[in-house]
Enzyme design. Structure first.
Site, PDB file in Angstrom:
ATOM      1  N   THR A  84       0.879  -1.184   0.000  1.00  0.00           N
ATOM      2  CA  THR A  84       0.000   0.000   0.000  1.00  0.00           C
ATOM      3  C   THR A  84       0.909   1.224   0.000  1.00  0.00           C
ATOM      4  O   THR A  84       1.364   1.644  -1.062  1.00  0.00           O
ATOM      5  CB  THR A  84      -0.955   0.019   1.221  1.00  0.00           C
ATOM      6  OG1 THR A  84      -0.199  -0.115   2.417  1.00  0.00           O
ATOM      7  CG2 THR A  84      -1.964  -1.104   1.121  1.00  0.00           C
TER       8      THR A  84
ATOM      9  N   THR B 176      -0.686  -3.440  10.740  1.00  0.00           N
ATOM     10  CA  THR B 176      -1.284  -3.633   9.424  1.00  0.00           C
ATOM     11  C   THR B 176      -0.273  -4.322   8.659  1.00  0.00           C
ATOM     12  O   THR B 176       0.494  -3.717   7.926  1.00  0.00           O
ATOM     13  CB  THR B 176      -1.528  -2.394   8.633  1.00  0.00           C
ATOM     14  OG1 THR B 176      -2.565  -1.739   9.240  1.00  0.00           O
ATOM     15  CG2 THR B 176      -2.003  -2.715   7.235  1.00  0.00           C
TER      16      THR B 176
ATOM     17  N   SER C  52      -7.392   5.930   5.510  1.00  0.00           N
ATOM     18  CA  SER C  52      -7.230   4.473   5.511  1.00  0.00           C
ATOM     19  C   SER C  52      -8.002   3.843   6.649  1.00  0.00           C
ATOM     20  O   SER C  52      -8.385   4.500   7.586  1.00  0.00           O
ATOM     21  CB  SER C  52      -5.763   4.101   5.641  1.00  0.00           C
ATOM     22  OG  SER C  52      -5.301   4.371   6.934  1.00  0.00           O
TER      23      SER C  52
ATOM     24  N   GLU D  74       5.938   4.526   7.745  1.00  0.00           N
ATOM     25  CA  GLU D  74       5.521   5.792   7.136  1.00  0.00           C
ATOM     26  C   GLU D  74       6.209   6.998   7.773  1.00  0.00           C
ATOM     27  O   GLU D  74       6.072   7.240   8.965  1.00  0.00           O
ATOM     28  CB  GLU D  74       4.011   5.956   7.278  1.00  0.00           C
ATOM     29  CG  GLU D  74       3.239   5.086   6.303  1.00  0.00           C
ATOM     30  CD  GLU D  74       1.735   5.098   6.574  1.00  0.00           C
ATOM     31  OE1 GLU D  74       1.319   5.664   7.585  1.00  0.00           O
ATOM     32  OE2 GLU D  74       1.008   4.529   5.740  1.00  0.00           O
TER      33      GLU D  74
ATOM     34  N   LYS E  97       3.730  -7.073   3.829  1.00  0.00           N
ATOM     35  CA  LYS E  97       3.470  -5.669   3.542  1.00  0.00           C
ATOM     36  C   LYS E  97       3.132  -4.996   4.868  1.00  0.00           C
ATOM     37  O   LYS E  97       2.627  -5.627   5.804  1.00  0.00           O
ATOM     38  CB  LYS E  97       2.323  -5.477   2.567  1.00  0.00           C
ATOM     39  CG  LYS E  97       0.975  -5.738   3.154  1.00  0.00           C
ATOM     40  CD  LYS E  97      -0.007  -4.596   3.228  1.00  0.00           C
ATOM     41  CE  LYS E  97       0.466  -3.309   3.735  1.00  0.00           C
ATOM     42  NZ  LYS E  97      -0.565  -2.474   4.374  1.00  0.00           N
TER      43      LYS E  97
ATOM     44  N   ASN F 264      -0.290  10.833   6.958  1.00  0.00           N
ATOM     45  CA  ASN F 264      -1.514  10.317   7.553  1.00  0.00           C
ATOM     46  C   ASN F 264      -2.617  11.350   7.706  1.00  0.00           C
ATOM     47  O   ASN F 264      -3.719  11.029   8.144  1.00  0.00           O
ATOM     48  CB  ASN F 264      -1.193   9.650   8.891  1.00  0.00           C
ATOM     49  CG  ASN F 264      -0.475   8.335   8.657  1.00  0.00           C
ATOM     50  OD1 ASN F 264      -1.045   7.423   8.079  1.00  0.00           O
ATOM     51  ND2 ASN F 264       0.786   8.258   9.057  1.00  0.00           N
TER      52      ASN F 264
END
Lengths: 383, 383
Positions: free
Chosen positions: B146, B179, B383, B259, B168, B378
């Protein structure tokens, strides 16, 4: 206003040279009586700063004649030397004011792990004592600021009596109290036990329910001092409500001035099986960094709310959860609800309502968004 | 490499049109046997996505013939319709591959609260099945990305057998799994119970101990499939170690690609009274936003480490805590230790050691710093 709104109190705020900036950094609050009753609530952090350890001892006696507060240094994680510094501070104030050091509370805020410059702080106490005045409540409130952009004061009036207070705090706000130093004063004639009951009841639903960044300080201190100067003993309910109102006002001011924040988030959990469940869910939502980022981006991301609820032990059925953002029920029965484009998030206050559909308990937690400014401020500031 | 490093597995990664970008978004992993044993570990979040609810049921049977994974949509908080979509996905894969739908696991990642485009996903399964190959492990790993900037694969070789895998995950990494979608495959001849034991042991000290941002996903899935194609049954210890090594490798890759992160933080808690204490303290440090900002600013702010330790229920005496940052003991006995200017924080990896001075248990938690880039990513990504 501030800590001198009630009769029987004087205060001072001076520049002792603790802060490199030269700004006001030392506050003194003195109770002139006739009563010297007091109650205190302190951080739940098990790593407690020296002034917290000292003031907890002082409060056991139920009497406080004066409070010395400094910004520019937290005196936390400073070992036995740090505790001796706090003791010396109380001794000095006791000597200058002619009261027992055992009735002088001390509160500090600023960098952790750095000794206070006692060669400046002790002369500062003399200077502050010489400037004590019933008109210096605002200056005292200014002297306890660290990264606060504004000083915070509040007042509630009873029938012939008053509760007033000041607060500092802009980061590290979290349950179990925040980096907040709060001094409340009243001229109501209430004993230490009555003050304690009113203060604990008030902090439980105000300061204990603001959570700016999930981080709990080593220095949180909330004190309530009564002079009895009004000669009036209010009904306990009326007094408790006045204390709660002042705490609520100050708590909202803390959230409104949180470091780097662009949104104040009011999280209301409703229809919970118990108040504990409601608070647990509210805190989990309040601390979800992904959600805090989404709110900053004005994105009504209810999936992140559900994801946060899912990490709690509260009673709920995932398929019966409902979530509203600014009163639009964007999630119904754990799935897609009303059109998220209906949510208007332009304003500073954002309201999240989480309906657990289990009972009739509820709680409100206040939080902030997570912003690049928060990161910048806390990357550069060693506290 | 990847999920096709072990014998007996084919894979595919294709563009089904789920992602608006047109990139690869559908992966298929098929176990060709002779054995179809499998084990799985799933998110501890009580709000679970439809594919998690489905795959948990599948894994109860201990057999998995194929795994369908998609990026571009999490199929979480999508109600009964979302569950029907997952069921239809498994039915379609079963039909195309000639296996029982009850032996097809499904995993999804992407936006929460949005239905999957089944009109594209179902034809995509046919296309993927037509491209299955023992050489397409890398493509499958790419198709599950993603916000990942790189795809993640790992492999460990035993004596005549292999464990390989893909992962992932770039955000929402947290205890109780992140996640993350992870598929591990092996040609070792191990039954479902043996796989389960090895997988639970491995995830407990790897994926369960990475905490990028404290947020737990609704979709975390880690699967381990055994084909038995090597005909070799390894010693349980050797097999467990190989699985652990692959999980550890992938977990570190997740942290390395988190991230917006600029630092990977290795938090080691030593001399704890119990492993549970060590993990609780490590997680509290890992989740302290103020500390994460300080690390981003290359500020060896040990006060924030102590403040985080103080919020736990672990056994410790505040006056006996020691903290090292990059091996410099900046805090000794709860107070100022060695000169903080000795700490060199220029590199991506930062090591924090917290010595509780209570016992001989320890644990390592991996985390990331908190950056303005994390906030930007974010704030904009729903999401």
């Amino acid at each position: 206003m501030s800590v001198t709104a009630a009769q029987g109190f004087t205060a001072a705020g001076i520049a002792a040279g603790i802060k490199e900036s030269g700004g006001l950094d030392l506050a003194l609050v003195v109770n002139q009586g006739p009563r010297l009753a007091a109650a205190g609530v302190f951080t739940a952090n098990r790593v407690k700063a020296a002034p917290v350890l000292w003031s907890q001892q002082v409060l056991r006696g139920g009497q406080v004649a004066a409070v010395v507060l400094n910004s520019g240094g937290a005196n936390a994680c400073t070992g036995p030397e740090g505790f001796r510094d706090t003791h010396a501070t109380a001794e000095k104030a006791g000597e200058v004011l002619g009261v027992s050091a055992g009735e002088v509370a001390v509160a500090s805020t600023g960098l952790i792990g750095v000794r206070l410059p006692m060669d400046r702080l002790l002369p500062g106490i003399e200077k502050a004592a010489s400037e004590l005045s019933p008109h210096s409540g605002e200056k005292a409130a200014i002297a306890i600021k660290t990264t606060d952009t504004v000083h915070k004061t509040a007042v509630a009036k009873g029938d012939g009596w008053t509760v007033g207070g000041m607060a500092k705090g802009a980061g590290m706000l979290a349950p179990g109290l925040a980096t907040m130093l709060v001094v409340l004063t009243t001229d109501a004639d209430v004993d230490a036990a009555g003050l304690d009951e009113a203060l604990r009841g008030a902090t439980r639903t105000t300061f204990d329910r603001v959570d700016s960044d999930g981080c709990m300080s080593t220095n949180d201190t909330v004190l309530l001092l009564a002079s009895g100067a009004s000669g009036i003993t209010p009904a306990p309910e009326a007094f408790a409500e006045a204390v709660r109102a002042v705490c609520d006002d100050l708590a909202r001011q803390l959230i409104g001035d949180a470091e780097g924040a662009s949104k104040d988030i009011r999280i209301e959990v409703i229809n919970a099986a118990s108040e504990d469940d409601a608070v647990e869910v509210g805190r989990s939502i309040a601390r979800n960094n992904l959600l805090k980022c989404a709110i900053h981006g004005e994105d009504p991301n209810w999936g992140r709310v559900l994801s946060a609820i899912g990490t709690t032990s509260a009673a709920f059925d995932p398929d019966r959860l409902n979530v509203a953002i600014n009163d639009v029920w964007v999630c119904r029965n754990g799935s897609v609800g009303d059109d998220r484009d209906l949510v208007d998030m332009r304003y500073r206050e954002v309201r999240i309502t989480a309906d657990l559909a289990e009972g009739d308990a509820s709680a409100v937690i206040w939080a902030n968004d997570l912003t690049a400014d928060y990161v910048h401020e806390n990357s550069a500031y060693s506290s």
